[in-house]
Design an enzyme around this catalytic site. Structure first.
Site, PDB file in Angstrom:
ATOM      1  N   LYS A  82      -0.360 -28.577  14.545  1.00 60.32           N
ATOM      2  CA  LYS A  82       0.633 -29.142  13.630  1.00 60.32           C
ATOM      3  C   LYS A  82      -0.086 -29.628  12.372  1.00 60.32           C
ATOM      4  O   LYS A  82      -1.210 -30.151  12.461  1.00 60.32           O
ATOM      5  CB  LYS A  82       1.324 -30.312  14.339  1.00 60.32           C
ATOM      6  N   SER A 157       9.781 -32.821  15.348  1.00 60.93           N
ATOM      7  CA  SER A 157       9.240 -32.407  14.077  1.00 60.93           C
ATOM      8  C   SER A 157       8.151 -31.328  14.201  1.00 60.93           C
ATOM      9  O   SER A 157       7.834 -30.665  13.218  1.00 60.93           O
ATOM     10  CB  SER A 157       8.645 -33.620  13.360  1.00 60.93           C
ATOM     11  N   SER A 181       8.965 -35.389  19.356  1.00 60.88           N
ATOM     12  CA  SER A 181       8.645 -34.225  18.528  1.00 60.88           C
ATOM     13  C   SER A 181       7.853 -33.113  19.197  1.00 60.88           C
ATOM     14  O   SER A 181       7.674 -32.056  18.607  1.00 60.88           O
ATOM     15  CB  SER A 181       7.896 -34.666  17.277  1.00 60.88           C
TER      16      SER A 181
END
Ligand code: GLN
Length: 482
Positions: A82, A157, A181
């Site tokens: 990420k 996310s 997330s």
């Protein structure tokens, strides 16, 4: 979707010399090329580190040719990170214009550990700005698309990492989970996602959102691969004082393949409202299968969980407002000049942050302000303690708690983005684990009639990832037979 290769099988084939790390790296890059920028244009990646990855893979192959015993537990395995996890010498945007040009001068601890284990970092994945969101629509660089149905969000996310694994670009990826997330996008994309116990994995080099809630964890195609990655990244780190001095067990060694002796708590009252009927029916079917396989289902109460969303959005925004104060254009953040210092701050923060981040900074600043601190922030902390106690009480009688991961399957782009409350409600089942600091793993549990993935999560006692990983692995076997 065709059965995807596991991380362990990939690693073993490279360690047996059947293919090289370079082969694996090139295959991953080719798949990313085919699916990400062109084709369905899934936009899993914010940045592909092709040259860096090829160089690392070549170095691994070179070392392996000299001494095959050097192959680490993730030897040659391409992995996606990420874009809020920093890699030395590369840009980390955290999905924000504020960090458009930010080149990290150091590696996150998870990066060091992955590379020491032989993993090859293939790129940085799309995420909501500063990890705030549940759909990747808050990324300043455009959202990722769900590989199952590209007209829908992949969850967030850490959506890009979920897409990378679900679409077969990599077998594993890392995300961060502050309020769901990792688990929520895993559920929406039909894969496995684990949020470890708070303190299990070092946060050094994770761009902070809510520091008392954030944890890094793996996305994978199955529990065994998730366990392997967790073993590699977990453990004390002197750079992060909240990382625990606890031994990291071999999680997979605890796998029994069965749920026969397990006591599984289900908070059925929490499921009475607001859960999509197809999610509910998949969840009920899963409970029936677990019962058939010998698990004991216990109805439990988590009485304070109905306040979890409110408490979470006060605590997370308060911490975010403090963490994001550093981005003012002086030392951190893309500076926009102004006539005076205040004008420079205004211009920098006005341009650099997107609408959702601004909303959260304002909310967080408000709840921390002198006149409202007791009424909001302090109250939220008290609720947090009550939520923790609910779990402690539940774990006195059960080994794991089971609930849906998301109340709804993947929604369409634009459906919720203009209604923050609707977006926040997508986190109703995930935020409690972060508030309580306990581990939780999301596993696939069927699909809707239109084929959208549904997920459920096993929550465990603090430091007991072994039990929930074992439950997740056993569940995979049950689901595969069904
Ligand atoms: N969707 C939640 C939020 O927006 C969770 C985000 C996360 O876990 N990073 O805060």
């Amino acid at each position: 979707m065709a059965a995807r290769e596991t991380t362990i099988a990939l690693r073993d084939s490279i360690a047996r010399g059947e293919r090289t790390a370079t082969d694996a790296c090139n295959a991953a890059l080719a798949t990313i090329d085919a699916l990400d920028a062109s084709g369905p244009a899934l936009h899993a990646f914010q940045l592909v580190l092709a040259d860096r990855a090829r160089a690392k893979a070549a170095a691994l192959d070179h070392a392996f040719a000299k001494d095959a015993t050097l192959a680490g537990p993730l030897h040659g395995v391409p992995i996606a990170l990420k874009d809020n996890i920093v890699v030395s010498g590369t840009i980390a945007t955290a999905g924000s214009k504020m960090l458009e040009h930010f080149v990290s001068p150091y590696d996150a601890t998870v990066v060091e550990r992955l590379e020491a284990a032989g993993a090859v970092i293939i790129g940085k994945t799309t995420c909501d700005e500063f990890a705030m969101g549940s759909s990747t629509e808050n990324s300043a660089y455009g959202p990722s698309k769900n590989p199952v149905d590209p007209s829908r969000i992949p969850g967030g996310s850490s959506g890009g990492s979920a897409v990378a694994v679900a679409a077969g670009m990599t077998t594993v990826a890392l995300g961060s989970d502050t309020g769901g997330s990792i688990r929520q996008p895993a559920a929406m994309c039909g894969i496995t996602g684990l949020k470890p116990t708070y303190g299990r994995v070092s946060r050094y080099g994770l761009i902070a959102y809510g520091s008392s809630l954030d944890q890094i964890g793996p996305f994978a195609g199955n529990a065994r691969d998730a366990a392997l990655v967790l073993e590699v990244i977990a453990g004390h780190d002197p750079h992060d004082s909240t990382s625990a001095r606890r031994p990291v067990p071999s999680f997979a060694a605890a796998f029994t393949g069965s749920v026969a002796d397990m006591r599984i708590g289900v908070p059925s009252r929490l499921l009475e409202q607001g859960v999509d009927p197809e999610v509910l029916s998949a969840f009920r079917d899963a409970i029936a299968s677990l019962t058939t396989q010998g698990a004991t289902i216990v109805d439990i109460e988590l009485p304070h969980s109905r306040h979890a969303i409110s408490a979470y959005y006060l605590i997370a925004t308060a911490e975010a407002s403090a963490n994001l104060a550093r981005f003012d254009g002086v030392r951190f953040g893309a500076r926009v000049s102004g006539g005076s210092l205040t004008e420079m701050y205004d211009a920098t923060r006005g341009r650099g942050f997107g609408a959702e981040v601004k909303r959260r900074i304002m909310l967080g600043t408000y709840v921390l302000s002198a006149g409202y601190y007791d009424a909001y922030y302090l109250k939220a902390q008290q609720v947090r303690t009550l939520i923790q106690r609910d779990f402690t009480a539940a774990f006195a009688t059960v080994d794991t708690v089971l609930m849906p991961t998301s109340p709804v399957p993947a929604f369409r782009f634009g459906e919720r983005v203009d209604d923050p409350l609707q977006m926040y409600l997508a986190d109703v089942f995930t935020v409690s684990a972060n508030l309580a600091g306990i581990p939780a793993i999301s596993v696939p549990c069927g699909t809707t009639t239109t084929g959208l993935p549904i997920g459920m999560q096993f929550l465990g006692r603090a430091w007991d990832e072994a039990t929930i990983l074992c439950a997740a692995d056993a569940w995979e076997r049950i689901a595969a037979r069904a």
